[in-house]
Design an enzyme around this catalytic site. Structure first.
Site, PDB file in Angstrom:
ATOM      1  N   TYR A   1      -4.739   7.591  -7.206  1.00 33.00           N
ATOM      2  CA  TYR A   1      -6.004   8.312  -7.389  1.00 33.00           C
ATOM      3  C   TYR A   1      -5.850   9.729  -7.938  1.00 33.00           C
ATOM      4  O   TYR A   1      -6.840  10.411  -8.168  1.00 33.00           O
ATOM      5  CB  TYR A   1      -6.830   8.323  -6.094  1.00 33.00           C
ATOM      6  CG  TYR A   1      -6.153   8.916  -4.878  1.00 33.00           C
ATOM      7  CD1 TYR A   1      -6.166  10.279  -4.638  1.00 33.00           C
ATOM      8  CD2 TYR A   1      -5.536   8.084  -3.949  1.00 33.00           C
ATOM      9  CE1 TYR A   1      -5.555  10.821  -3.512  1.00 33.00           C
ATOM     10  CE2 TYR A   1      -4.918   8.616  -2.827  1.00 33.00           C
ATOM     11  CZ  TYR A   1      -4.937   9.986  -2.608  1.00 33.00           C
ATOM     12  OH  TYR A   1      -4.327  10.502  -1.492  1.00 33.00           O
TER      13      TYR A   1
ATOM     14  N   HIS B   1      -9.411   1.119   1.208  1.00 27.54           N
ATOM     15  CA  HIS B   1      -9.231   1.610   2.576  1.00 27.54           C
ATOM     16  C   HIS B   1     -10.480   1.216   3.372  1.00 27.54           C
ATOM     17  O   HIS B   1     -11.598   1.493   2.939  1.00 27.54           O
ATOM     18  CB  HIS B   1      -9.145   3.138   2.600  1.00 27.54           C
ATOM     19  CG  HIS B   1      -7.903   3.722   2.001  1.00 27.54           C
ATOM     20  ND1 HIS B   1      -7.943   4.650   0.984  1.00 27.54           N
ATOM     21  CD2 HIS B   1      -6.596   3.556   2.300  1.00 27.54           C
ATOM     22  CE1 HIS B   1      -6.700   5.031   0.681  1.00 27.54           C
ATOM     23  NE2 HIS B   1      -5.862   4.367   1.458  1.00 27.54           N
TER      24      HIS B   1
ATOM     25  N   ASP C   1       2.289   3.102   2.936  1.00 20.80           N
ATOM     26  CA  ASP C   1       1.171   4.037   2.837  1.00 20.80           C
ATOM     27  C   ASP C   1       1.616   5.491   2.662  1.00 20.80           C
ATOM     28  O   ASP C   1       1.919   5.917   1.556  1.00 20.80           O
ATOM     29  CB  ASP C   1       0.272   3.853   4.071  1.00 20.80           C
ATOM     30  CG  ASP C   1      -1.043   4.606   3.971  1.00 20.80           C
ATOM     31  OD1 ASP C   1      -1.336   5.166   2.906  1.00 20.80           O
ATOM     32  OD2 ASP C   1      -1.801   4.622   4.957  1.00 20.80           O
TER      33      ASP C   1
ATOM     34  N   HIS D   1       1.043   5.506  -1.467  1.00 21.76           N
ATOM     35  CA  HIS D   1       0.680   6.709  -2.237  1.00 21.76           C
ATOM     36  C   HIS D   1       1.993   7.470  -2.358  1.00 21.76           C
ATOM     37  O   HIS D   1       2.410   8.159  -1.422  1.00 21.76           O
ATOM     38  CB  HIS D   1      -0.350   7.568  -1.506  1.00 21.76           C
ATOM     39  CG  HIS D   1      -1.532   6.805  -0.972  1.00 21.76           C
ATOM     40  ND1 HIS D   1      -2.553   6.371  -1.783  1.00 21.76           N
ATOM     41  CD2 HIS D   1      -1.845   6.384   0.276  1.00 21.76           C
ATOM     42  CE1 HIS D   1      -3.452   5.740  -1.047  1.00 21.76           C
ATOM     43  NE2 HIS D   1      -3.043   5.728   0.204  1.00 21.76           N
TER      44      HIS D   1
ATOM     45  N   HIS E   1       0.838  -1.209   0.000  1.00 19.24           N
ATOM     46  CA  HIS E   1       0.000   0.000   0.000  1.00 19.24           C
ATOM     47  C   HIS E   1       0.866   1.248   0.000  1.00 19.24           C
ATOM     48  O   HIS E   1       1.534   1.550   0.986  1.00 19.24           O
ATOM     49  CB  HIS E   1      -0.928   0.006   1.211  1.00 19.24           C
ATOM     50  CG  HIS E   1      -1.965   1.087   1.142  1.00 19.24           C
ATOM     51  ND1 HIS E   1      -2.956   1.102   0.189  1.00 19.24           N
ATOM     52  CD2 HIS E   1      -2.156   2.212   1.880  1.00 19.24           C
ATOM     53  CE1 HIS E   1      -3.709   2.172   0.351  1.00 19.24           C
ATOM     54  NE2 HIS E   1      -3.251   2.867   1.367  1.00 19.24           N
TER      55      HIS E   1
ATOM     56  N   HIS F   1     -11.611   3.715  -3.270  1.00 17.06           N
ATOM     57  CA  HIS F   1     -10.886   4.555  -2.312  1.00 17.06           C
ATOM     58  C   HIS F   1     -11.360   4.281  -0.908  1.00 17.06           C
ATOM     59  O   HIS F   1     -10.557   4.028  -0.009  1.00 17.06           O
ATOM     60  CB  HIS F   1     -11.001   6.050  -2.639  1.00 17.06           C
ATOM     61  CG  HIS F   1     -10.234   6.861  -1.650  1.00 17.06           C
ATOM     62  ND1 HIS F   1     -10.762   7.236  -0.431  1.00 17.06           N
ATOM     63  CD2 HIS F   1      -8.951   7.295  -1.646  1.00 17.06           C
ATOM     64  CE1 HIS F   1      -9.829   7.881   0.266  1.00 17.06           C
ATOM     65  NE2 HIS F   1      -8.730   7.922  -0.457  1.00 17.06           N
TER      66      HIS F   1
ATOM     67  N   ARG G   1      -4.770  15.451   6.213  1.00 17.19           N
ATOM     68  CA  ARG G   1      -5.343  15.238   4.893  1.00 17.19           C
ATOM     69  C   ARG G   1      -5.384  16.556   4.096  1.00 17.19           C
ATOM     70  O   ARG G   1      -5.148  16.565   2.884  1.00 17.19           O
ATOM     71  CB  ARG G   1      -6.755  14.651   5.017  1.00 17.19           C
ATOM     72  CG  ARG G   1      -7.298  14.113   3.709  1.00 17.19           C
ATOM     73  CD  ARG G   1      -8.663  13.513   3.866  1.00 17.19           C
ATOM     74  NE  ARG G   1      -9.663  14.512   4.224  1.00 17.19           N
ATOM     75  CZ  ARG G   1     -10.979  14.368   4.033  1.00 17.19           C
ATOM     76  NH1 ARG G   1     -11.451  13.247   3.521  1.00 17.19           N
ATOM     77  NH2 ARG G   1     -11.833  15.300   4.381  1.00 17.19           N
TER      78      ARG G   1
ATOM     79  N   HIS H   1      -5.656  -1.126   6.179  1.00 17.05           N
ATOM     80  CA  HIS H   1      -5.813  -0.643   7.565  1.00 17.05           C
ATOM     81  C   HIS H   1      -6.657  -1.626   8.379  1.00 17.05           C
ATOM     82  O   HIS H   1      -6.145  -2.290   9.251  1.00 17.05           O
ATOM     83  CB  HIS H   1      -6.386   0.776   7.660  1.00 17.05           C
ATOM     84  CG  HIS H   1      -5.554   1.803   6.956  1.00 17.05           C
ATOM     85  ND1 HIS H   1      -4.247   2.041   7.314  1.00 17.05           N
ATOM     86  CD2 HIS H   1      -5.832   2.634   5.918  1.00 17.05           C
ATOM     87  CE1 HIS H   1      -3.761   2.995   6.522  1.00 17.05           C
ATOM     88  NE2 HIS H   1      -4.695   3.350   5.664  1.00 17.05           N
TER      89      HIS H   1
HETATM   90 ZN    ZN Z   1      -3.748   4.806   1.945  1.00 14.75          ZN
END
Ligand code: ZN
Length: 450
Positions: free
Chosen positions: A118, A231, A319, A58, A56, A204, A79, A268
């Site tokens: 994404y 997720h 992640d 990004h 995982h 997502h 975020r 997760h």
């Molecule tokens: Zn993630």
């Protein structure tokens, strides 16, 4: 035929000494323990293990390392910083930056990465001339860094979930969305992958997709034979929003939409009910734990013992890349359990070692992760003379992989029979320089992330 001779190697049956490995066309053709180095063999001192899988990632989140730590904040304020960063990506920048991030992963001992991708379109949401250009940048980055890739094309349509349904996309989220699930399916379905790259799909989250759209993504993945990731229950607020909107947990929504199955990986899975664990176990699903990110974002500690007891395969992911170190992830699974249970040995060393390689399968690569005849020839060598590994003892080398080793102990990495890291240096990417340059460019004048 190239031969690699390893002073110590972690084989499926355990640690073995003086192991000669025959390799042809990127695969192991022979595994022979207890022999002297054959003439001409490449000698690997130290302990050689199979490659780890980062299930995982990004890639662009790497730019937030240390920059997101200035203030207290929450998952949700983090975020916002991440969205501001995403707004500055374009295909060229992302290719160069992801090459450096994937280079860091290889240096740490990861040989496969699953990129949960994404950032599809231009800021504002208009597609590039080739609507898959951003994903193609990720593919090019993985090839340049020498890491095996599964590109998980992620569907993302909504800005969040409240008791009265999904919220519209915020400004920074528009480039994540294809506008409709049919448009996502059309774009993702048109994608092709070169050799060494696999495609997959991702939901997502229940925050970003409604149940009907989740069903479409699941059907597309099933038809294509792709792995499917999502997720799941990372934060308590996600569960509360999902229960208020749908009267079901995120896992139940995914199950009812047909997403769960042996090719599904819940990422997760931190805040699960007993019923959720049962549903994932019944489906034969995998769970990707991302402990260093979950710590960083104050997510909580997932029920890894209950998941393992339900025969759910546990894999690891870095992640957000707060840390890129597979050994730190595997160790954190156990140490986080010790803190919340006040018991030691919640997971066995063998279970923790298996988390290092389980992600290969979760990303669709079933012939990676063991030093065994027929498997793809991935090797990661750890030096035994480092200050961390010195004195660990020949009879506790397996334990040392989890409880003593770190990414800095990796000296050599082979992927598909190709040497990618030699003497702790990436052979084609100046990783630290590239990371510094790319992050400086991405974060200048971004306010929150600068
Ligand atoms: Zn993630």
């Amino acid at each position: 035929m190239p031969i690699v001779w390893c002073e110590h190697a972690l084989l499926p049956a355990g640690i073995a000494g003086a192991v000669a490995l025959g390799i042809a066309e990127g695969r192991f053709t022979s595994v022979t323990p207890g022999v002297a180095p054959p003439a001409g063999a490449a000698v690997r001192r130290g302990l050689t293990i199979p490659g780890a899988a980062n299930a995982h990632s990004h890639a662009f989140h790497r730019a937030l390392r240390s920059r997101s730590q200035r203030e207290r904040g929450t998952f949700w304020t983090w975020r916002d910083q991440m969205y501001a960063l995403a707004a500055r990506l374009d295909p060229d920048r992302y290719r160069r930056f992801a090459t450096a991030v994937f280079g860091e992963m290889v240096l740490a001992g990861y040989t496969t990465v699953g990129e949960f991708h994404y950032v599809h379109h231009r800021p504002g949401g208009a597609p590039y001339a080739d609507p898959n250009e951003m994903g193609d940048a990720i593919v090019a980055a993985a090839m340049a860094a020498g890491i095996r890739l599964t590109l998980l094309d992620t569907a993302y349509l909504h800005g969040g979930l409240g008791s009265d349904g999904h919220a519209p996309l915020g400004g920074h989220q528009r480039r994540f969305s294809d506008g409709s699930i049919d448009a996502w399916a059309e774009r993702a379905g048109a994608r092709t992958a070169p050799a060494g790259v696999r495609l997959g799909a991702a939901i997502h989250s229940v925050r970003a997709l409604d149940p009907d759209a989740i069903g479409v993504v699941a059907a597309v993945a099933a038809d294509a034979g792709w792995p499917l990731h999502a997720h799941v229950s990372e934060q308590p607020a996600e569960n509360e929003q999902c229960l208020a909107a749908h009267g079901r947990t995120p896992t139940e929504v995914l199950r009812d939409a047909g997403a769960l199955g042996p090719t599904f990986t819940a990422v997760h899975a931190t805040h699960l009910t007993g019923g959720d664990v049962e549903a994932l176990g019944d489906a034969g699903a995998a769970v990707c734990i991302c402990p260093t990110t979950e710590r960083d974002l104050a997510d909580g500690v997932g029920p890894t013992r209950r998941l393992a007891d339900a025969d759910i395969r546990l894999c690891i992911g870095s992640d957000s890349h707060a840390v890129i170190d597979p050994f730190a992830e595997a160790l954190a699974i156990e140490l986080d359990q010790r803190l919340i249970t006040c018991e030691r040995g919640v997971h066995t060393t063998s279970e923790l070692l298996s988390t290092l390689g389980a992600g290969h399968g979760a990303l669709g690569w079933d012939d990676v992760g063991e030093i065994a005849v027929g498997h793809r020839a991935d090797l990661v060598t750890l030096r035994l003379g480092s200050v961390r590994m010195a004195g660990v003892g020949a009879d506790t080398l397996a334990e040392a992989v989890v409880y003593a080793a770190g990414a800095a102990d990796v000296t050599d990495v082979m992927i598909d029979g190709v040497d990618v890291v030699t003497a702790s240096r990436h052979r084609s990417v100046d990783v630290a320089t590239e990371l510094a340059d790319c992050i400086a460019e991405l974060t200048e004048s971004t306010g929150a992330t600068a």
